[in-house]
Each structure stands twice: as C-alpha cells, then as structure tokens.
Design a protein around this motif. Structure first.
Motif, PDB file in Angstrom:
ATOM      1  N   PRO A 100      -8.119   0.805  31.172  1.00  0.00           N
ATOM      2  CA  PRO A 100      -9.144   0.015  31.884  1.00  0.00           C
ATOM      3  C   PRO A 100     -10.541   0.185  31.299  1.00  0.00           C
ATOM      4  CG  PRO A 100      -7.677   1.109  33.446  1.00  0.00           C
ATOM      5  CD  PRO A 100      -7.345   1.660  32.092  1.00  0.00           C
ATOM      6  N   PRO A 111      -0.128  -5.304  31.154  1.00  0.00           N
ATOM      7  CA  PRO A 111      -1.248  -5.055  32.083  1.00  0.00           C
ATOM      8  C   PRO A 111      -2.573  -4.873  31.375  1.00  0.00           C
ATOM      9  CG  PRO A 111       0.140  -3.101  31.897  1.00  0.00           C
ATOM     10  CD  PRO A 111       0.866  -4.228  31.224  1.00  0.00           C
ATOM     11  N   LEU A 157      -6.013  -6.930  32.287  1.00  0.00           N
ATOM     12  CA  LEU A 157      -7.343  -6.357  32.489  1.00  0.00           C
ATOM     13  C   LEU A 157      -8.350  -6.929  31.495  1.00  0.00           C
ATOM     14  CD1 LEU A 157      -6.575  -2.591  33.207  1.00  0.00           C
ATOM     15  CD2 LEU A 157      -7.199  -4.384  34.833  1.00  0.00           C
ATOM     16  N   ALA A 172      -9.009  -2.197  38.251  1.00  0.00           N
ATOM     17  CA  ALA A 172      -7.933  -1.231  37.999  1.00  0.00           C
ATOM     18  C   ALA A 172      -7.944  -0.110  39.025  1.00  0.00           C
ATOM     19  CB  ALA A 172      -8.074  -0.653  36.590  1.00  0.00           C
ATOM     20  N   LEU A 201      -6.580  -1.438  42.336  1.00  0.00           N
ATOM     21  CA  LEU A 201      -5.130  -1.632  42.268  1.00  0.00           C
ATOM     22  C   LEU A 201      -4.392  -0.301  42.246  1.00  0.00           C
ATOM     23  CD1 LEU A 201      -4.928  -4.603  39.726  1.00  0.00           C
ATOM     24  CD2 LEU A 201      -4.619  -4.691  42.205  1.00  0.00           C
ATOM     25  N   ASP A 202      -4.947   0.706  41.565  1.00  0.00           N
ATOM     26  CA  ASP A 202      -4.325   2.034  41.546  1.00  0.00           C
ATOM     27  C   ASP A 202      -4.319   2.655  42.941  1.00  0.00           C
ATOM     28  OD1 ASP A 202      -3.763   1.921  38.865  1.00  0.00           O
ATOM     29  OD2 ASP A 202      -5.586   2.970  38.243  1.00  0.00           O
ATOM     30  N   GLN A 246      -1.594   1.086  44.929  1.00  0.00           N
ATOM     31  CA  GLN A 246      -0.251   1.563  44.580  1.00  0.00           C
ATOM     32  C   GLN A 246       0.094   2.871  45.276  1.00  0.00           C
ATOM     33  OE1 GLN A 246       2.154   0.153  43.003  1.00  0.00           O
ATOM     34  NE2 GLN A 246       1.167  -1.581  42.024  1.00  0.00           N
ATOM     35  N   SER A 304      -1.022  -3.839  38.366  1.00  0.00           N
ATOM     36  CA  SER A 304      -1.111  -2.424  38.005  1.00  0.00           C
ATOM     37  C   SER A 304       0.248  -1.742  37.965  1.00  0.00           C
ATOM     38  CB  SER A 304      -2.015  -1.687  38.996  1.00  0.00           C
ATOM     39  OG  SER A 304      -1.534  -1.846  40.324  1.00  0.00           O
ATOM     40  N   TYR A 305       1.270  -2.318  38.602  1.00  0.00           N
ATOM     41  CA  TYR A 305       2.574  -1.649  38.624  1.00  0.00           C
ATOM     42  C   TYR A 305       3.185  -1.551  37.230  1.00  0.00           C
ATOM     43  CZ  TYR A 305       7.154  -0.134  40.122  1.00  0.00           C
ATOM     44  OH  TYR A 305       8.309   0.601  40.286  1.00  0.00           O
ATOM     45  N   PHE A 341       1.825  -0.457  34.690  1.00  0.00           N
ATOM     46  CA  PHE A 341       1.438   0.821  34.114  1.00  0.00           C
ATOM     47  C   PHE A 341       2.360   1.959  34.566  1.00  0.00           C
ATOM     48  CE2 PHE A 341      -3.003  -1.008  33.669  1.00  0.00           C
ATOM     49  CZ  PHE A 341      -2.988  -1.002  32.284  1.00  0.00           C
ATOM     50  N   CYS A 395       1.950  -9.629  35.076  1.00  0.00           N
ATOM     51  CA  CYS A 395       0.754  -9.351  34.278  1.00  0.00           C
ATOM     52  C   CYS A 395       0.436 -10.488  33.317  1.00  0.00           C
ATOM     53  CB  CYS A 395       0.938  -8.050  33.496  1.00  0.00           C
ATOM     54  SG  CYS A 395       0.915  -6.571  34.526  1.00  0.00           S
TER      55      CYS A 395
END
Length: 448
Positions: free
Chosen positions: A86, A182, A186, A211, A214-215, A218, A232-233, A235, A258
């Motif tokens: 990111p 992803p 970004l 990012a 989204l993290d 998650q 983000s999934y 990643f 993505c």
C-alpha cells in the motif's frame, strides 16, 4: 497567390510519452531509494532473521525461517501485503498526476503531447512499470536472501505436508504473482486519488488509507461473501496455495474482485482526467465530484460482489465450523506425525495407518463450535500398527477470522510438548508442538 496549408500538429505517440514518464519517475530520488530498498533490504532482512534463534513465530511461516529458505519470501509477502505494497502504490501511483499540479507543469505537458488520452496512458503505464519493478525486487531479493542463508530444503505446508524445493518455488512464485491483483487495485485507487484530489496530500495517502480500512475490516467477524468481496482479501488468500489440494476457490474469487476494482478505478480516473480544468494554476481537485464519481461506484462494487459471491458459493456465516476445523487439524497432525517419526528415526507409517481424527469444541463446549476465536480445543486420536492402545493429544487453537489458526500442543509432553529434534538443517523444535493451519472458508469437502 498560393495558400499553403499549415502542418497538422499530431499527438506524441504513447510509446514516446511512456518513455518520458518512466524516465521522470526513475529520476526522482524518492523512487530511486525505493528501488534500491526493494532489491536489497528484503534479502538482508530475511538472511539476518533466518540466523536468529528467536523467530517470528506469530507470522505465517515464520517458525520455519531457519529450516528452509522458502519461508523467508512468504514472511516478507505477509509483511508486504499489510504495509509495504500500500505504501509503494501511494508513493508511485498516488503522486503521478498530483506532481504536475504541485509543479504547475500541466500546460507545458499538454502543449508538448497534445493528447489527454496519451498523457493518461503514458502516466498509468509508467507508474505500473515502476510498481512491478518494486514488487519483483521484493520477491526476488527475499527469496535470494533465504536461499543463500539457509538453503532450499523442503517447506512444511499449512496442512503439514512437505513441499519439495521445486514445488515450494512454484508456489512461492504463484503467491507473489497473486498479490499483483490487489496491488493493481490499490494502484488504480492511487491514480483516482491523484487525479481527483489534485495537489491535496489526501490523494497521495488514499491507497494507504483504503488499505488500512480494508485490513481492519478483515479482522472483524463477517460473512464469507462480504470478506471475499473486499479487495484486501487477496493479500491473504495466497495461503490456500500451501495446502494439498490447494484451496483455490477463495484465491480465484479474490483475484477477480481485485481486477474489477482495478479496471473500475482506472476508468473513473480516466473520466475525471478528461473532464478536469487545466487552465487554473491553483487546481485543488474536484471536491464533491471525487466522492460522487469516485467513491460511490467503488462502494457499489462491494455490494454487487457480495450479492454475486453469496449466490455463487455454498458458504454461509463465517465459513469456520466444527467439521472443517476437525478435518484440518487431523490432516495436519497426520502429516506432521510422519515428519516427527522420520526426525526421531521411528518406523514410518502412512496417514491411512494412523487414521488420525480430531474432536474439537469451542468455549469448553458451552457455545456453538463455529466462528473464529482463541477458545477452540481439539483432542486428536490416532492408531499405530500393532499397538492396541489409541494415542491422543490435546491442542489449544487460536483461529482468526480469515481461517488461519495456530495449534498449540497441550500434552502429552512426549508427543506435542516442546523439545528439540536433530535434523539435517540443525536442531529444530518438535514439529507437533506448534503448527499453523488453514480452514478453507469455501470448502465443499464432504463431511467425515
């Protein structure tokens, strides 16, 4: 008197504009430092950590860093997905258009190139090239650091089975390739912020902010369809490559999500770029239009993806239930028991002979055995050929919302307690003491 037609001013070709923008990016001291750091720092970091007695066991594959060089690039990949990628997309794509606003050079560039479309394509391709260069540097550098420091020994997968060096290389490569999706999403958000917000610092920070949000999402308990609908999934989804068979469903869905985000955000950036006013030297972005034309369509993408994924997949709720956990723990225990037997020079047995099973409960059986949590408890049972008694071992599990878990041995000590085992790569902790596993959120395997 003869009238001579004036020559027609043609736009500069995209290829020339691309070379020009690429040289501009690589001439910046900030970008040069990033390139040097991405191609050198990961190798030094992985090599240094692999030689330490204290390993990052709380990081996926961190406990294997001094056993095989293939663990290093995976540890680096986990770090990159949360922090590095990111930031890199922000510094490159998030600034590629805004830099012209800060320097006041738009009119000079438009006179030279004479095409809005060519300028947008050239800048987009140049930033994409630099981002790919940085990602490739991180992947290659971390792999080289691990292989030089430790070697290319077999890698223990997330279900306990051993991956040979060639198989480990292929899966590590696929894992790094999978996170390009992803990263592109970004980067496209960075382009959108750079176009829409002008010289505002928020445009530069937009990929990092998105990012981070989204993290954090998650980490929350949510239905599988919502989790997979977030870009983000991807990643995280590469974890499924390190089981047998590979858990490809979540990975392929997250990559598709993505790529749709990347195309949509880039298209939105292009539309805003064509409509912006280049005559003002104090352009501060499109303001409200950035929300209506940029943010709302991306939010709508999440809703559409949730509906499509929920309709196309059989998973409900968190995707983590008792049967899946029991199958995963029993499978990993069977593979790792064979690994331990080989390290201790005991007679080899097959997984079929062991017939390992697991009985798992959550919250001491007082609550439903489903969903994430650190209150899972599993009792693993197995049989050895020629031995009448049934073996058993206890594990405490901490399962995160994405399906990853750490199983911590709780006895008996001679089976899953802590002790050192002598291996060709040096003394290693008992492989049955602690191990990482993965519950496939979309698994359709029949219940056993």
């Amino acid at each position: 008197m003869t009238v001579v037609d004036a020559p027609v001013a043609r736009p500069v070709p995209v290829t020339r504009g691309y070379r020009f923008e690429l040289v501009k990016l690589l001439s910046q001291w900030r970008i040069r430092l990033l390139v040097i750091a991405c191609w050198i720092a990961p190798a030094l970091f992985v090599a240094a950590v692999s030689q330490q007695s204290s390993l990052p066991v709380d990081t996926l594959f961190g406990r294997w860093m001094n056993a095989t060089g293939w663990a290093g690039p995976l540890v680096m990949l986990g770090f990159a997905g949360v922090y590095a990628l990111p930031l890199l997309t922000s510094l490159v794509a998030g600034d590629v258009f805004a830099a012209e606003d800060r320097l006041g050079t738009w009119r000079h560039l438009l006179v030279a190139v004479r095409s809005y479309r060519h300028i947008f394509l050239a800048k987009t391709l140049a930033s994409l090239t630099v981002i790919l260069l940085l990602v490739a540097g991180m992947a290659i550098s971390s792999a080289v650091g691990g292989l030089v420091a430790v070697g290319g020994q077999d890698l223990v997968g997330l279900d306990g089975h051993l991956l040979g060096s060639a198989d480990a290389f292929a899966r590590v490569l696929l894992a790094w390739v999978s996170v390009l999706a992803p990263t592109l999403a970004l980067a496209a958000i960075g382009l959108l912020g750079s176009v829409a917000l002008g010289r505002s610092p928020m445009g530069l920070l937009l990929p990092v902010v998105v990012a981070l949000a989204l993290d954090l999402a998650q980490m929350l308990p949510m239905p599988v369809a919502v989790r997979l609908a977030l870009p983000s999934y991807a990643f995280i989804a590469w974890n499924g490559l390190f089981t047998s068979p590979a858990q490809l469903g979540p990975l392929l869905i997250s990559i598709a999500v993505c790529l749709v985000w990347a195309v949509t955000a880039t298209a939105l950036a292009y539309m805003l770029f064509l409509r912006r006013d280049f005559t003002s030297a104090s352009y501060e972005g499109t303001g409200r239009r950035a929300i209506t034309a940029g943010a709302l369509p991306l939010v709508g993408l999440i809703g559409a993806a949730v509906v499509i994924i929920a309709a196309a997949t059989p998973a409900l709720g968190s995707g983590i239930d008792q049967d899946k956990v029991q199958r995963s723990v029993a499978t990993a225990f069977g593979h790792l028991y064979r690994l331990q037997a080989g390290q201790l020079n005991r007679p080899d047995v097959t997984e079929e002979q062991l017939a390992a099973t697991a009985a798992c409960t959550k919250g001491d059986g007082l609550i439903a055995a489903e969903g994430p949590g650190n209150d899972w408890r599993c009792v693993v049972s197995w049989h050895l050929p020629g031995v009448a008694a049934t073996g058993s071992a206890i594990y405490q599990l901490d399962i995160t919302s994405d399906g990853h878990y750490v199983a911590d041995g709780d006895g008996p000590k001679e089976v899953n307690g802590y002790f050192q085992v002598r291996t060709p790569a040096g003394d290693q902790p008992n492989p049955l003491w602690q191990f990482d596993g993965n519950v496939e959120l979309l698994s359709t395997t029949s219940k056993g």
